[in-house]
Design a protein around this motif. Structure first.
Motif: not given
Length: 123
Positions: A103-115, A119-121
């Motif tokens: 669960r934590l791994l998925k959340r970290i991955f999601g946060v990295i994707m959003i950040l 950043r690109l946007l």
């Protein structure tokens, strides 16, 4: 080939093609597609992340080799500065992967994707 197996083969093939294109354009961006695709196919998050790394390695080697063949210059001073630290980070990340709850791994991955997207946007 059974209809379900044929659909899976096509799905994996299309995902692999898209991952390869993303890797060729953005570096190792294919992992953003591969991890969710593998999880959707039933792989638990740790296996999906580890499998994604194994998939992206040959894609990165091919992309990098083609860039070199096309004459894209590398900055070797950057290369030799980043690689040693990256290897240490990769070993640490692989160690942490086994310690994190899914669960934590998925959340970290999601946060990295959003950040990454933000950043690109806004860059």
């Amino acid at each position: 080939m059974q209809p379900e197996a044929k659909r899976n083969w096509l799905r994996y093939g299309l995902s692999g093609l898209i991952a390869g294109v993303l890797n060729g354009i953005f570096g190792a961006g294919g992992g953003l597609l591969v991890v969710p695709m593998l999880e959707r196919q039933g792989l638990e998050p740790r296996k999906a992340h580890a499998t994604s790394i194994a998939i992206i390695l040959p894609l990165s080697l091919i992309s990098g080799g083609l860039y070199l063949l096309q004459g894209v210059a590398l900055d070797s001073s950057q290369l030799w500065t980043v690689i040693p630290a990256g290897l240490i980070g990769a070993a640490g990340g692989a160690f942490l992967l086994m310690k994190l709850k899914n669960r934590l791994l998925k959340r970290i991955f999601g946060v990295i994707m959003i950040l990454s997207a933000l950043r690109l946007l806004f860059r």
